[in-house]
Design a protein around this motif. Structure first.
Motif, PDB file in Angstrom:
ATOM      1  N   ASP A 119      39.412  39.332  53.883  1.00  0.00           N
ATOM      2  CA  ASP A 119      40.770  39.770  54.176  1.00  0.00           C
ATOM      3  C   ASP A 119      40.774  41.300  54.155  1.00  0.00           C
ATOM      4  O   ASP A 119      40.612  41.904  53.100  1.00  0.00           O
ATOM      5  CB  ASP A 119      41.729  39.216  53.132  1.00  0.00           C
ATOM      6  N   PRO A 120      40.936  41.968  55.295  1.00  0.00           N
ATOM      7  CA  PRO A 120      40.797  43.427  55.354  1.00  0.00           C
ATOM      8  C   PRO A 120      41.821  44.213  54.538  1.00  0.00           C
ATOM      9  O   PRO A 120      41.637  45.400  54.322  1.00  0.00           O
ATOM     10  CB  PRO A 120      40.937  43.733  56.845  1.00  0.00           C
ATOM     11  N   LYS A 121      42.877  43.576  54.056  1.00  0.00           N
ATOM     12  CA  LYS A 121      43.831  44.313  53.232  1.00  0.00           C
ATOM     13  C   LYS A 121      43.284  44.590  51.835  1.00  0.00           C
ATOM     14  O   LYS A 121      43.813  45.428  51.117  1.00  0.00           O
ATOM     15  CB  LYS A 121      45.181  43.599  53.168  1.00  0.00           C
ATOM     16  N   PHE A 122      42.207  43.896  51.447  1.00  0.00           N
ATOM     17  CA  PHE A 122      41.597  44.096  50.142  1.00  0.00           C
ATOM     18  C   PHE A 122      40.412  45.040  50.247  1.00  0.00           C
ATOM     19  O   PHE A 122      39.631  44.957  51.191  1.00  0.00           O
ATOM     20  CB  PHE A 122      41.110  42.771  49.540  1.00  0.00           C
ATOM     21  N   GLY A 123      40.289  45.929  49.272  1.00  0.00           N
ATOM     22  CA  GLY A 123      39.119  46.788  49.155  1.00  0.00           C
ATOM     23  C   GLY A 123      38.322  46.366  47.939  1.00  0.00           C
ATOM     24  O   GLY A 123      38.891  46.020  46.902  1.00  0.00           O
ATOM     25  N   HIS A 124      37.003  46.376  48.076  1.00  0.00           N
ATOM     26  CA  HIS A 124      36.131  45.915  46.993  1.00  0.00           C
ATOM     27  C   HIS A 124      34.903  46.807  46.921  1.00  0.00           C
ATOM     28  O   HIS A 124      34.266  47.070  47.939  1.00  0.00           O
ATOM     29  CB  HIS A 124      35.713  44.463  47.249  1.00  0.00           C
ATOM     30  N   GLY A 125      34.594  47.283  45.723  1.00  0.00           N
ATOM     31  CA  GLY A 125      33.383  48.062  45.489  1.00  0.00           C
ATOM     32  C   GLY A 125      32.660  47.531  44.272  1.00  0.00           C
ATOM     33  O   GLY A 125      33.270  46.953  43.378  1.00  0.00           O
ATOM     34  N   VAL A 126      31.348  47.724  44.252  1.00  0.00           N
ATOM     35  CA  VAL A 126      30.538  47.291  43.113  1.00  0.00           C
ATOM     36  C   VAL A 126      29.698  48.478  42.657  1.00  0.00           C
ATOM     37  O   VAL A 126      28.891  49.001  43.418  1.00  0.00           O
ATOM     38  CB  VAL A 126      29.618  46.102  43.481  1.00  0.00           C
ATOM     39  N   LEU A 127      29.940  48.914  41.416  1.00  0.00           N
ATOM     40  CA  LEU A 127      29.169  49.996  40.816  1.00  0.00           C
ATOM     41  C   LEU A 127      28.188  49.362  39.838  1.00  0.00           C
ATOM     42  O   LEU A 127      28.599  48.639  38.925  1.00  0.00           O
ATOM     43  CB  LEU A 127      30.074  50.976  40.077  1.00  0.00           C
ATOM     44  N   SER A 128      26.899  49.600  40.053  1.00  0.00           N
ATOM     45  CA  SER A 128      25.861  48.998  39.218  1.00  0.00           C
ATOM     46  C   SER A 128      25.420  49.968  38.134  1.00  0.00           C
ATOM     47  O   SER A 128      25.153  51.134  38.412  1.00  0.00           O
ATOM     48  CB  SER A 128      24.663  48.589  40.076  1.00  0.00           C
ATOM     49  N   ILE A 129      25.350  49.449  36.920  1.00  0.00           N
ATOM     50  CA  ILE A 129      24.986  50.224  35.745  1.00  0.00           C
ATOM     51  C   ILE A 129      23.683  49.677  35.181  1.00  0.00           C
ATOM     52  O   ILE A 129      23.477  48.459  35.149  1.00  0.00           O
ATOM     53  CB  ILE A 129      26.073  50.093  34.648  1.00  0.00           C
ATOM     54  N   GLU A 130      22.809  50.589  34.748  1.00  0.00           N
ATOM     55  CA  GLU A 130      21.595  50.221  34.021  1.00  0.00           C
ATOM     56  C   GLU A 130      21.584  51.035  32.739  1.00  0.00           C
ATOM     57  O   GLU A 130      21.807  52.250  32.772  1.00  0.00           O
ATOM     58  CB  GLU A 130      20.340  50.557  34.826  1.00  0.00           C
ATOM     59  N   ALA A 131      21.315  50.367  31.628  1.00  0.00           N
ATOM     60  CA  ALA A 131      21.276  51.067  30.348  1.00  0.00           C
ATOM     61  C   ALA A 131      20.165  50.487  29.485  1.00  0.00           C
ATOM     62  O   ALA A 131      20.005  49.263  29.409  1.00  0.00           O
ATOM     63  CB  ALA A 131      22.603  50.935  29.621  1.00  0.00           C
TER      64      ALA A 131
END
Length: 137
Positions: A119-131
């Motif tokens: 659904d183009p009205k939604f924005g989604h991002g994924v930030l990957s963390i390593e610790a």
């Protein structure tokens, strides 16, 4: 502490909520654990972490690398708004969080991706963390 991914998630949540650049963009109650697109937007959801155990360190400590994804969701202005929130989060992640019962030997925001939602009205991002986390039981 028994689960380093949960401890890191708790520390990251507190770290994000303490940032005056993040909280105007996302209500602290919407920075939480979750696996699916939330009903309340915008939001930052923590995905299930994964752990790569390295074994023991000096003093009977344990060492592991924790991999954790932060999912940024927005609806108003879709992807543009999600990227605006993601940029504030990325800036915050340049500073290491602190937590109770563990120490970080390494911490990095290693990658960000912007998968398209059906659904183009939604924005989604994924930030990957390593610790790299070190703790005692």
């Amino acid at each position: 502490m028994i689960d380093p991914s949960l401890a890191l998630q708790t520390a990251l949540r507190a770290h994000l909520i303490a940032d005056p650049a993040v909280t105007p963009l996302v209500d602290p109650a919407s920075i939480r654990d979750g696996a699916m697109r939330p009903d309340e937007l915008p939001a930052i959801l923590f995905g299930a972490g994964s752990i790569m155990m390295h074994g023991r360190a000096s003093g009977g400590q344990f060492v592991a690398t924790v991999f954790l994804d932060l999912h940024v969701w927005a609806i108003e202005d879709g992807l543009d708004r999600a990227k605006h929130i993601g940029a504030a989060v990325a800036r915050r992640l340049m500073d290491w969080p602190t937590g109770d019962g563990f120490a970080l030997d390494d911490f990095k925001h290693s990658r960000t991706v912007w998968p398209r939602d059906p659904d183009p009205k939604f924005g989604h991002g994924v930030l990957s963390i390593e610790a790299v986390v070190r703790w005692s039981i």
